[in-house]
Write a protein that holds these residues in place. Structure first.
Motif, PDB file in Angstrom:
ATOM      1  N   ASP A 184       0.866  -1.177   0.000  1.00  0.00           N
ATOM      2  CA  ASP A 184       0.000   0.000   0.000  1.00  0.00           C
ATOM      3  C   ASP A 184       0.902   1.227   0.000  1.00  0.00           C
ATOM      4  O   ASP A 184       1.625   1.480   0.972  1.00  0.00           O
ATOM      5  CB  ASP A 184      -0.905   0.002   1.229  1.00  0.00           C
ATOM      6  CG  ASP A 184      -1.979  -1.081   1.150  1.00  0.00           C
ATOM      7  OD1 ASP A 184      -2.251  -1.565   0.036  1.00  0.00           O
ATOM      8  OD2 ASP A 184      -2.530  -1.452   2.204  1.00  0.00           O
ATOM      9  N   GLY A 194      -0.299   0.811  -9.127  1.00  0.00           N
ATOM     10  CA  GLY A 194      -0.323  -0.628  -9.389  1.00  0.00           C
ATOM     11  C   GLY A 194      -0.593  -0.949 -10.835  1.00  0.00           C
ATOM     12  O   GLY A 194       0.067  -1.822 -11.425  1.00  0.00           O
ATOM     13  N   GLU A 200      -1.731  -4.492 -10.435  1.00  0.00           N
ATOM     14  CA  GLU A 200      -2.866  -3.822  -9.824  1.00  0.00           C
ATOM     15  C   GLU A 200      -3.476  -4.604  -8.669  1.00  0.00           C
ATOM     16  O   GLU A 200      -4.145  -4.025  -7.803  1.00  0.00           O
ATOM     17  CB  GLU A 200      -3.947  -3.520 -10.864  1.00  0.00           C
ATOM     18  CG  GLU A 200      -4.468  -4.721 -11.618  1.00  0.00           C
ATOM     19  CD  GLU A 200      -3.656  -5.020 -12.869  1.00  0.00           C
ATOM     20  OE1 GLU A 200      -4.189  -5.751 -13.743  1.00  0.00           O
ATOM     21  OE2 GLU A 200      -2.521  -4.547 -12.971  1.00  0.00           O
ATOM     22  N   THR A 201      -3.260  -5.923  -8.607  1.00  0.00           N
ATOM     23  CA  THR A 201      -3.817  -6.699  -7.499  1.00  0.00           C
ATOM     24  C   THR A 201      -2.880  -6.762  -6.301  1.00  0.00           C
ATOM     25  O   THR A 201      -3.289  -7.194  -5.221  1.00  0.00           O
ATOM     26  CB  THR A 201      -4.138  -8.136  -7.949  1.00  0.00           C
ATOM     27  OG1 THR A 201      -2.930  -8.796  -8.342  1.00  0.00           O
ATOM     28  CG2 THR A 201      -5.118  -8.124  -9.119  1.00  0.00           C
ATOM     29  N   ARG A 204      -1.205  -1.002  -4.395  1.00  0.00           N
ATOM     30  CA  ARG A 204      -2.264   0.012  -4.403  1.00  0.00           C
ATOM     31  C   ARG A 204      -1.665   1.384  -4.125  1.00  0.00           C
ATOM     32  O   ARG A 204      -0.952   1.573  -3.141  1.00  0.00           O
ATOM     33  CB  ARG A 204      -3.316  -0.288  -3.327  1.00  0.00           C
ATOM     34  CG  ARG A 204      -4.096  -1.563  -3.538  1.00  0.00           C
ATOM     35  CD  ARG A 204      -5.314  -1.595  -2.626  1.00  0.00           C
ATOM     36  NE  ARG A 204      -4.966  -1.438  -1.212  1.00  0.00           N
ATOM     37  CZ  ARG A 204      -5.868  -1.201  -0.259  1.00  0.00           C
ATOM     38  NH1 ARG A 204      -7.156  -1.022  -0.575  1.00  0.00           N
ATOM     39  NH2 ARG A 204      -5.490  -1.105   1.010  1.00  0.00           N
ATOM     40  N   LEU A 206      -2.439   4.928  -2.828  1.00  0.00           N
ATOM     41  CA  LEU A 206      -3.495   5.471  -1.984  1.00  0.00           C
ATOM     42  C   LEU A 206      -3.429   6.978  -1.804  1.00  0.00           C
ATOM     43  O   LEU A 206      -4.216   7.557  -1.053  1.00  0.00           O
ATOM     44  CB  LEU A 206      -3.466   4.778  -0.615  1.00  0.00           C
ATOM     45  CG  LEU A 206      -3.702   3.253  -0.673  1.00  0.00           C
ATOM     46  CD1 LEU A 206      -3.577   2.642   0.714  1.00  0.00           C
ATOM     47  CD2 LEU A 206      -5.065   2.945  -1.269  1.00  0.00           C
TER      48      LEU A 206
END
Length: 348
Positions: A184, A194, A200-201, A204, A206
């Motif tokens: 993250d 990502g 992308e999985t 992330r 934020l």
């Protein structure tokens, strides 16, 4: 003491202005990089005062803390005194050299009218300052509290503009590291990170958060990951340790000195970092123990009281030296005589 300083690096300046002095912040109507004044996202004391350029010329200033080359000319224009000659000055260098590390000349090299202050011993080692007096004052922050829960089996990363800065911040290492734990990533310019990295999985972005919310979110992650190759000492790393987070860090620049062995792992091998991430994610109790050690170390080394004391000692010496060597006119030759002072080392 009246100190003229620009609000350049928000977290660092937030710690600096909590001292016992009066801090004068240049402020322009449109704000911008040369007149930001007080921030809107940090709570600063009343002694941090916004001052317009028009008022500065009639304001008593004991010392100016310069952080960018352009501030020298702005100080001379707005204060009507040249930093180092007409007013006591230090040049605060936040970064490591971007050119050849061992041979980069600092813009303030070979000056006898100011002190060059580095935020880490590594930076001082790498910059060639010539005969300019130098000092090191390591960062310090207000304790955010032991807020670690580690409830989320993920690693937190804090970096601004990771795509633009890329290898400097270790962005290229993130896909490989994300195989050991979800990442993250917080900070400006992290949106869609990502997807841009094809993970992308697992990764992330934020975004940037206000300080209090950032601390709360970091503390929920099990590990703090510091993958930067070539940055100065990020205050987010210190904040994470003081929050009680275990650390997995790339052992470059000042990180080996900042991260205690008991705090987690600091290594140059990405494979070792990947394994450490996997092990700590799988072992919450071990992660918590490393985090407690990280917090104890960070409080000792990067506490706010030590930081402010070191700056007090340094600034008092700089101002006293400036007053003792103000240029005096030699009536026979009409030249300015100056005394070169030795480097100032702050107390530990």
């Amino acid at each position: 003491m009246n100190i003229l300083i620009w609000n350049v690096h928000g977290p660092w300046t937030t710690a600096f202005v909590t001292g016992r002095h009066r801090y004068l912040l240049p402020t322009l109507s449109g704000r911008g990089p040369w007149g930001q004044g007080r921030p809107t996202t940090w709570e600063w004391p009343a002694d941090a005062i916004e001052v317009t350029p028009e008022r500065l010329a009639d304001t008593d200033v004991d010392v100016v803390v310069v952080q960018r080359l352009e501030e020298i000319a702005l100080t001379a224009r707005w204060l009507r005194r040249t930093p180092g000659r007409g007013v006591a000055a230090v040049y605060l260098e936040h970064t490591a050299p971007r050119g050849p590390a061992a041979t980069s000349r600092h813009p303030m090299a070979d000056r006898d009218d100011l002190t060059l202050v580095h935020v880490t011993a590594f930076n001082a080692l790498m910059w060639d300052a010539g005969r300019t007096p130098t000092a090191v004052v390591e960062p310090g922050i207000a304790d955010p509290g032991h807020r670690y829960t580690g409830e989320l089996p993920a690693a937190a990363v804090v970096v601004n503009e990771p795509l633009r800065r890329h290898r400097i911040t270790g962005t290229d290492l993130l896909p490989g590291l994300s195989r050991a734990a979800p990442l993250d990533v917080f900070g400006a310019g992290t949106g869609g990170l990502g997807e841009r990295l094809g993970c992308e999985t697992r990764i992330r972005g934020l975004g940037a958060l206000p300080p209090q919310r950032m601390h709360a979110e970091l503390a929920r992650r099990r590990i703090y990951l510091h993958p930067a190759r070539w940055t100065s000492l990020d205050l987010a790393l210190i904040e994470a340790m003081q929050l009680g987070m275990p650390v997995v860090a790339l052992a470059t620049t000042e990180a080996p000195a900042a991260v205690a062995p008991a705090a987690g792992l600091c290594a140059t091998d990405p494979g070792r970092l990947t394994r450490a991430l996997a092990e700590l994610v799988a072992d919450p109790e071990r992660a918590r123990a490393h985090g407690a050690a990280a917090r104890a170390h960070a409080l000792r080394r990067y506490g706010l009281r030590r930081f402010l004391r070191d700056w007090d000692v340094l600034l008092e010496r700089v101002v006293a030296d400036h007053r003792s060597r103000r240029p005096r006119v030699d009536r026979r030759r009409d030249t300015h005589l100056r005394v070169v002072r030795p480097a100032v080392e702050p107390r530990r």
